[in-house]
Design an enzyme around this catalytic site. Structure first.
Site, PDB file in Angstrom:
ATOM      1  N   THR A  27       0.902  -1.141  -0.096  1.00 29.24           N
ATOM      2  CA  THR A  27      -0.012   0.025  -0.183  1.00 29.24           C
ATOM      3  C   THR A  27       0.771   1.191  -0.057  1.00 29.24           C
ATOM      4  OG1 THR A  27      -0.191   0.269   2.338  1.00 29.24           O
ATOM      5  CG2 THR A  27      -1.616  -1.223   1.360  1.00 29.24           C
ATOM      6  N   ALA A  56       3.182  -1.180   4.552  1.00 27.67           N
ATOM      7  CA  ALA A  56       2.456  -0.103   5.222  1.00 27.67           C
ATOM      8  C   ALA A  56       3.240   1.018   5.362  1.00 27.67           C
ATOM      9  CB  ALA A  56       1.945  -0.392   6.730  1.00 27.67           C
ATOM     10  N   VAL A  82       7.329  -2.307   7.148  1.00 30.37           N
ATOM     11  CA  VAL A  82       7.377  -0.860   7.100  1.00 30.37           C
ATOM     12  C   VAL A  82       7.822  -0.281   5.929  1.00 30.37           C
ATOM     13  CG1 VAL A  82       7.988   1.235   8.686  1.00 30.37           C
ATOM     14  CG2 VAL A  82       7.246  -0.885   9.703  1.00 30.37           C
ATOM     15  N   LYS A  83       7.095   0.606   5.427  1.00 28.02           N
ATOM     16  CA  LYS A  83       7.615   1.111   4.149  1.00 28.02           C
ATOM     17  C   LYS A  83       7.980   2.470   4.433  1.00 28.02           C
ATOM     18  CE  LYS A  83       5.854   0.932  -0.731  1.00 28.02           C
ATOM     19  NZ  LYS A  83       4.581   1.095  -1.356  1.00 28.02           N
ATOM     20  N   VAL A  84       9.412   2.960   3.945  1.00 25.38           N
ATOM     21  CA  VAL A  84       9.758   4.020   4.142  1.00 25.38           C
ATOM     22  C   VAL A  84      10.431   4.587   2.696  1.00 25.38           C
ATOM     23  CG1 VAL A  84      10.634   3.651   6.548  1.00 25.38           C
ATOM     24  CG2 VAL A  84      12.217   3.269   4.619  1.00 25.38           C
TER      25      VAL A  84
END
Ligand code: E4P
Length: 224
Positions: A27, A56, A82-84
């Site tokens: 996402t 996310a 975790v998306k950064v």
């Protein structure tokens, strides 16, 4: 090659997951906005629908807040990645979370140099955006070839997650290059099933079968 689905539409994800072909979901803030729903609720539902990694994305831009957001997102479910974004603070956050055992997907990658930094920061996934590179007249798939070559030369464990996919040809090209994952808009996955000769062939088979007057399940009843 793993198939992730690039959407925050939970009904769509559940439908596609029923095929057994979906290994994860990505996402981003735009997709969450499009869903019109609270992010934590959406991510929790997706994590429940698909056992694989669910990306996310943090929305802060400074290290301290990104880290807090990342830790919060990771607490929603065990399968959150975790998306950064690929910024200095994003990669610092990646390093801290990765060192603590949280998988991180580094997004918005547009160069091999950026991908090299992400691997050194311990990213579980690097997301190069092929479609957006194509959109500006570059060849997105050349970037995938470069990253696959560099990562395999140094045995980096970071998985190459091909993002911003526009059609089945991107998937084929990525597969030929040995990319680990593609994240597919639902429409692209549906298109991959399609071939006009399949439709035409099936139509002919069914027309011929109808002429026989037979029924496979009828035969099963007869012999039972
Ligand atoms: C990847 O994780 C992104 O969500 C996505 O692939 C971006 O694709 P777009 O260029 O179609 O927005």
């Amino acid at each position: 090659m793993k198939f992730f689905i690039d959407t925050a539409d939970v009904a769509e994800i559940r439908d596609l997951a029923s095929t057994g072909l979906v290994d994860g979901v990505t996402t981003n803030p735009s997709l969450i906005a499009k869903s019109g729903r609270p992010m934590a609720e959406v991510i929790a539902e997706i994590c429940d629908a698909v056992p694989g990694p669910i990306s996310a994305e943090v929305t802060a831009t400074d290290y301290a807040t990104m880290l807090r957001e990342g830790r919060y997102l990771a607490s929603i479910a065990k399968n959150v990645a975790v998306k950064v974004p690929l910024t200095v603070d994003g990669l610092k956050t990646c390093k801290t979370l990765s060192d603590a055992g949280t998988p991180v997907n580094v997004t918005l990658c547009f160069s091999a140099a950026q991908a090299l930094l992400a691997a050194k920061a311990g990213a579980a996934y690097i997301s190069p955006f092929v479609g957006r590179l194509d959109d500006i007249g570059a060849v997105g798939m050349d970037l995938i070839a470069d990253i696959v070559e560099i990562y395999s030369a140094y045995d980096f464990k970071t998985a190459v997650l091909v993002a911003s996919v526009r059609g089945p040809q991107h998937v084929i090209d990525a597969a030929k290059l040995g990319a680990d994952v593609v994240t597919l808009p639902p429409a692209v996955l549906r298109l991959m099933y399609k071939h006009p000769l399949t439709d035409k062939g099936l139509e002919a088979f069914l027309a011929d079968w109808a002429k026989t007057g037979q029924s496979i399940l009828g035969a099963e009843t007869d012999t039972a």
